[in-house]
Write a protein that holds these residues in place. Structure first.
Motif, PDB file in Angstrom:
ATOM      1  N   ALA A 297       1.036  -1.459  -0.612  1.00  0.00           N
ATOM      2  CA  ALA A 297       0.005  -0.027   0.031  1.00  0.00           C
ATOM      3  C   ALA A 297       0.641   1.107   0.038  1.00  0.00           C
ATOM      4  CB  ALA A 297      -0.795   0.183   1.537  1.00  0.00           C
ATOM      5  N   PRO A 298      -0.040   2.362  -0.733  1.00  0.00           N
ATOM      6  CA  PRO A 298       1.022   3.575  -0.412  1.00  0.00           C
ATOM      7  C   PRO A 298       1.627   3.920   0.749  1.00  0.00           C
ATOM      8  CG  PRO A 298      -0.604   3.270  -2.293  1.00  0.00           C
ATOM      9  CD  PRO A 298      -0.907   2.240  -1.627  1.00  0.00           C
ATOM     10  N   ALA A 299      -0.024   3.887   1.602  1.00  0.00           N
ATOM     11  CA  ALA A 299       0.462   4.332   3.475  1.00  0.00           C
ATOM     12  C   ALA A 299       0.227   2.925   3.973  1.00  0.00           C
ATOM     13  CB  ALA A 299      -0.566   5.215   3.624  1.00  0.00           C
ATOM     14  N   ALA A 300       1.571   2.718   4.206  1.00  0.00           N
ATOM     15  CA  ALA A 300       2.043   1.079   4.737  1.00  0.00           C
ATOM     16  C   ALA A 300       1.177   0.771   5.791  1.00  0.00           C
ATOM     17  CB  ALA A 300       3.531   0.815   4.639  1.00  0.00           C
ATOM     18  N   LEU A 301       1.453   2.227   6.973  1.00  0.00           N
ATOM     19  CA  LEU A 301       0.664   1.556   8.174  1.00  0.00           C
ATOM     20  C   LEU A 301      -0.596   1.276   8.364  1.00  0.00           C
ATOM     21  CD1 LEU A 301       1.492   1.815  11.139  1.00  0.00           C
ATOM     22  CD2 LEU A 301       0.725   3.759  11.198  1.00  0.00           C
ATOM     23  N   VAL A 302      -1.643   0.614   8.257  1.00  0.00           N
ATOM     24  CA  VAL A 302      -2.641  -0.173   7.885  1.00  0.00           C
ATOM     25  C   VAL A 302      -3.220  -0.465   9.752  1.00  0.00           C
ATOM     26  CG1 VAL A 302      -2.406  -1.006   6.557  1.00  0.00           C
ATOM     27  CG2 VAL A 302      -2.225  -2.310   7.889  1.00  0.00           C
ATOM     28  N   GLY A 303      -2.575  -0.184  11.210  1.00  0.00           N
ATOM     29  CA  GLY A 303      -2.908  -0.908  12.115  1.00  0.00           C
ATOM     30  C   GLY A 303      -1.798  -0.244  12.699  1.00  0.00           C
ATOM     31  N   SER A 304      -2.048  -0.456  14.261  1.00  0.00           N
ATOM     32  CA  SER A 304      -1.335  -0.245  15.562  1.00  0.00           C
ATOM     33  C   SER A 304      -1.868  -1.208  16.646  1.00  0.00           C
ATOM     34  CB  SER A 304      -0.518   0.589  15.499  1.00  0.00           C
ATOM     35  OG  SER A 304      -1.680   2.014  15.917  1.00  0.00           O
ATOM     36  N   ALA A 305      -1.004  -1.475  18.009  1.00  0.00           N
ATOM     37  CA  ALA A 305      -1.469  -1.402  19.403  1.00  0.00           C
ATOM     38  C   ALA A 305       0.087  -0.688  19.358  1.00  0.00           C
ATOM     39  CB  ALA A 305      -2.034  -2.777  19.562  1.00  0.00           C
ATOM     40  N   VAL A 306      -0.731  -0.502  21.636  1.00  0.00           N
ATOM     41  CA  VAL A 306       0.707   0.098  22.476  1.00  0.00           C
ATOM     42  C   VAL A 306       0.902  -0.684  23.829  1.00  0.00           C
ATOM     43  CG1 VAL A 306       1.093   2.185  24.008  1.00  0.00           C
ATOM     44  CG2 VAL A 306       0.190   2.272  21.039  1.00  0.00           C
ATOM     45  N   GLN A 307       1.147  -1.037  23.749  1.00  0.00           N
ATOM     46  CA  GLN A 307       1.665  -1.989  25.337  1.00  0.00           C
ATOM     47  C   GLN A 307       2.745  -0.965  26.036  1.00  0.00           C
ATOM     48  OE1 GLN A 307       3.506  -5.902  24.661  1.00  0.00           O
ATOM     49  NE2 GLN A 307       5.144  -4.865  25.387  1.00  0.00           N
ATOM     50  N   GLU A 308       2.566  -1.375  27.356  1.00  0.00           N
ATOM     51  CA  GLU A 308       3.061  -0.042  28.519  1.00  0.00           C
ATOM     52  C   GLU A 308       4.873  -0.256  28.246  1.00  0.00           C
ATOM     53  OE1 GLU A 308       1.765  -0.594  31.997  1.00  0.00           O
ATOM     54  OE2 GLU A 308       0.453   0.508  31.812  1.00  0.00           O
ATOM     55  N   GLU A 309       5.171  -1.377  27.971  1.00  0.00           N
ATOM     56  CA  GLU A 309       6.632  -1.627  28.163  1.00  0.00           C
ATOM     57  C   GLU A 309       7.656  -2.034  26.698  1.00  0.00           C
ATOM     58  OE1 GLU A 309       5.763  -5.448  31.358  1.00  0.00           O
ATOM     59  OE2 GLU A 309       6.915  -4.526  32.362  1.00  0.00           O
ATOM     60  N   GLY A 310       8.321  -2.074  26.426  1.00  0.00           N
ATOM     61  CA  GLY A 310       9.450  -1.823  25.473  1.00  0.00           C
ATOM     62  C   GLY A 310       9.036  -3.723  25.411  1.00  0.00           C
ATOM     63  N   ILE A 311       9.166  -3.887  23.691  1.00  0.00           N
ATOM     64  CA  ILE A 311       8.684  -5.145  22.900  1.00  0.00           C
ATOM     65  C   ILE A 311       9.864  -5.326  22.612  1.00  0.00           C
ATOM     66  CG2 ILE A 311       8.119  -6.420  21.310  1.00  0.00           C
ATOM     67  CD1 ILE A 311       5.799  -4.289  21.367  1.00  0.00           C
ATOM     68  N   CYS A 312      10.459  -6.427  22.530  1.00  0.00           N
ATOM     69  CA  CYS A 312      11.711  -7.536  22.825  1.00  0.00           C
ATOM     70  C   CYS A 312      11.462  -8.621  22.199  1.00  0.00           C
ATOM     71  CB  CYS A 312      12.405  -7.800  23.611  1.00  0.00           C
ATOM     72  SG  CYS A 312      11.598  -8.875  25.293  1.00  0.00           S
ATOM     73  N   SER A 313       9.972  -9.214  21.805  1.00  0.00           N
ATOM     74  CA  SER A 313      10.115 -10.191  20.689  1.00  0.00           C
ATOM     75  C   SER A 313       8.303 -10.401  19.889  1.00  0.00           C
ATOM     76  CB  SER A 313      10.138 -11.789  22.006  1.00  0.00           C
ATOM     77  OG  SER A 313       9.368 -11.626  23.154  1.00  0.00           O
ATOM     78  N   LEU A 314       8.773 -10.363  18.509  1.00  0.00           N
ATOM     79  CA  LEU A 314       7.056 -10.260  18.793  1.00  0.00           C
ATOM     80  C   LEU A 314       6.866 -11.537  17.721  1.00  0.00           C
ATOM     81  CD1 LEU A 314       4.534  -8.179  18.294  1.00  0.00           C
ATOM     82  CD2 LEU A 314       6.168  -7.320  16.111  1.00  0.00           C
ATOM     83  N   GLN A 315       5.365 -12.282  17.155  1.00  0.00           N
ATOM     84  CA  GLN A 315       5.427 -13.515  17.087  1.00  0.00           C
ATOM     85  C   GLN A 315       4.142 -14.156  16.511  1.00  0.00           C
ATOM     86  OE1 GLN A 315       7.097 -17.734  16.803  1.00  0.00           O
ATOM     87  NE2 GLN A 315       8.129 -16.799  18.029  1.00  0.00           N
ATOM     88  N   TRP A 316       4.055 -13.966  14.850  1.00  0.00           N
ATOM     89  CA  TRP A 316       2.428 -14.198  14.384  1.00  0.00           C
ATOM     90  C   TRP A 316       2.383 -16.206  15.152  1.00  0.00           C
ATOM     91  CZ3 TRP A 316      -2.135 -12.236  13.540  1.00  0.00           C
ATOM     92  CH2 TRP A 316      -2.064 -10.541  13.910  1.00  0.00           C
ATOM     93  N   SER A 317       0.953 -16.166  15.649  1.00  0.00           N
ATOM     94  CA  SER A 317       0.724 -17.638  15.311  1.00  0.00           C
ATOM     95  C   SER A 317       0.775 -18.234  14.028  1.00  0.00           C
ATOM     96  CB  SER A 317      -0.184 -18.280  16.260  1.00  0.00           C
ATOM     97  OG  SER A 317      -1.431 -17.261  15.584  1.00  0.00           O
ATOM     98  N   PRO A 318       1.181 -19.654  14.057  1.00  0.00           N
ATOM     99  CA  PRO A 318       1.242 -20.367  12.313  1.00  0.00           C
ATOM    100  C   PRO A 318       0.915 -20.277  11.740  1.00  0.00           C
ATOM    101  CG  PRO A 318       2.108 -21.684  14.000  1.00  0.00           C
ATOM    102  CD  PRO A 318       1.524 -20.339  15.217  1.00  0.00           C
ATOM    103  N   GLY A 319      -0.780 -20.231  12.658  1.00  0.00           N
ATOM    104  CA  GLY A 319      -2.371 -19.992  11.235  1.00  0.00           C
ATOM    105  C   GLY A 319      -2.551 -18.332  11.028  1.00  0.00           C
TER     106      GLY A 319
END
Length: 472
Positions: A297-319
């Motif tokens: 997409a021309p505007a790549a950002l389509v969604g977001s979320a915020v948590q209080e602490e810094g993120i050091c790992s991120l992973q989608w489930s296999p499905g």
């Protein structure tokens, strides 16, 4: 004492006038100096002595803010050296404490030089270099004084053990940072490993270095300014490599055509982790922001979320039904698959807590609701979570720092990389979490793990700047 000094005068018979007693003044001055050295500044001194003042530096406001976004700062001196380590003098040995030893007559001060800008620099700021191109000043760690080829992925040693044969290769300038994610293997068996400020591509089938990416000048910034890589991730089809930097930038690289497809200025702080869901790319920052990006997409950002602490790992489930995010404060958040909309009001559907950062994390490939996490050196616990209820199903104390975690789905095993005291790689039986075997060979903590598609090879990268290939 000052009154005695003022009051005591003696008559000078030669000049016919009173003079100050110089001996009394010297004694007064000597006492002041002794007291300032032994007890700190005197009460009458308005400012601290010059030798007690702390140096202060005036930094650029933008750079100062971005540096404060980084994880723990005790790695800063090391990071500055490692970013230009391929330009440093070659190390030819190591002490008993793992400290690199420079050759004789090598100056201690390191001068970092940049390669001249090549003709194939793209607007997005990455340079492609072929695998057979000479990397003239590569740094060596853990090699002897023989005339070895000191290029990355140069073979150092081959051995065999109870878990299978092992090959030890060079990984110079690998950043010793617990909160980075610098190794990944594609579905085609292509290894991507970030060394310093470059990403090297190594074919695990042919065991040949294909090429590497070097940062070029970023638009709007001086050409001499480098960007350290904080994470990387292959797309599900193995055609695109995504690279996150400490300045919040995301580079999207088409490896097949050797082209930088797009540069996504996603975050205002360090990109801590990346994960793909089909054509959707999710990224997390050390400020706790999760951005969902569609590179098409021309505007790549389509969604977001915020948590209080810094993120050091991120992973989608296999499905793709759940997204897991691990924080530096020990929180494991599970999010649903709804990503549309830019809002701060979204809340995770499940939250679990452990006593250290959730850096080592991985979804079980054959049980979609199960996820495994590993604790740091204050914890050392390997846990299996049920994300539906947020409860810990089973756990085992490893008595060691868990730096990395991977699943071997075809063997139904769980593999962890450890730090002190043994710096080993451990294979666990699931779901009992009984250890099957241990792989030893690293002299420092095993920061990153990866497996090839058929689970016949395991790859590990350690803080000892070595890369191991385990043929299971």
């Amino acid at each position: 004492m000052l009154g005695d000094f003022v009051g005591r005068r003696r008559h000078c018979p030669f000049k016919g006038q009173y003079e100050v007693d110089t001996e009394t003044y010297k004694r007064f001055r000597r006492r002041i100096i002794q007291r300032s050295h032994g007890e700190g500044p005197c009460a009458s001194t308005p400012v601290a002595p010059r030798w007690r003042c702390e140096p202060r530096f005036k930094l650029d406001s933008v750079c100062q803010r971005l540096e404060l976004d980084s994880p723990p700062r005790h790695h800063e001196p090391e990071q500055r050296v490692l970013q230009g380590a391929h330009q440093e003098a070659v190390s030819v040995g190591r002490t008993s404490h793992g400290e690199a030893v420079l050759p004789p007559n090598t100056p201690r001060a390191v001068t970092v030089r940049r390669h001249p800008v090549a003709e194939n620099v793209t607007e997005q700021g990455l340079v492609w270099r072929a695998g057979d191109q000479e990397h003239e000043n590569a740094q060596c760690a853990g090699c002897d004084e023989r005339g070895l080829d000191l290029k990355p992925f140069a073979v150092l040693h081959k051995s065999s053990g109870p878990g299978g044969s092992a090959t030890k290769l060079l990984a110079p300038s690998l950043l010793n940072d617990y909160y980075t994610n610098l190794l990944d293997c594609s579905c085609n068996g292509m290894i991507a490993l970030a060394l310093g400020s470059s990403v090297y591509l190594w074919n695990s089938e042919t065991r040949a270095l294909v090429g590497h990416l070097e940062p070029g000048p970023q638009p709007g910034r001086p050409s001499c300014q480098t960007r350290s890589i904080s994470c990387l991730c292959w797309s599900r089809d193995g055609r695109a490599l995504c690279i996150g930097t400490r300045r919040g930038e995301i580079q999207l690289w088409d490896v097949e055509h050797k082209q930088n497809m797009r540069r996504l200025p996603s975050h205002m702080s360090v990109v801590g982790a990346l994960s793909w869901k089909q054509q959707l790319l999710s990224s997390g920052s050390v400020l706790g922001h999760i951005h969902h990006l569609d590179p098409r997409a021309p505007a790549a950002l389509v969604g977001s979320a915020v948590q209080e602490e810094g993120i050091c790992s991120l992973q989608w489930s296999p499905g793709g039904e759940r997204l897991a995010s691990g924080s530096t404060g020990g929180l494991l958040h599970i999010w649903d698959s709804h990503v549309a909309g830019v809002t701060k009001s979204r809340q995770p559907i499940t939250t679990a807590k452990q006593t250290s950062a959730v850096k080592a994390m991985g979804w079980c490939p054959w049980q979609g609701d199960v996820i495994a996490t590993g604790g740091g050196w204050k914890d050392g616990e390997l846990r299996i979570w049920d994300t539906q209820s947020g409860s810990c199903v089973t756990s085992v104390n490893t008595n060691s720092q868990i730096c990395s975690l991977r699943w071997a789905d075809r063997r139904r095993h769980l593999i962890t990389g450890h730090g002190l005291p043994h710096h080993q790689v451990t294979c666990w039986q699931f779901p009992s979490l009984s250890p099957i075997y241990q792989l030893t060979g690293h002299s420092q903590r095993v920061l990153h793990l990866a497996t090839n598609p058929d689970n016949t090879q395991l790859f590990s990268a350690g803080a000892d700047q070595c890369f191991h290939v385990w043929d299971l």
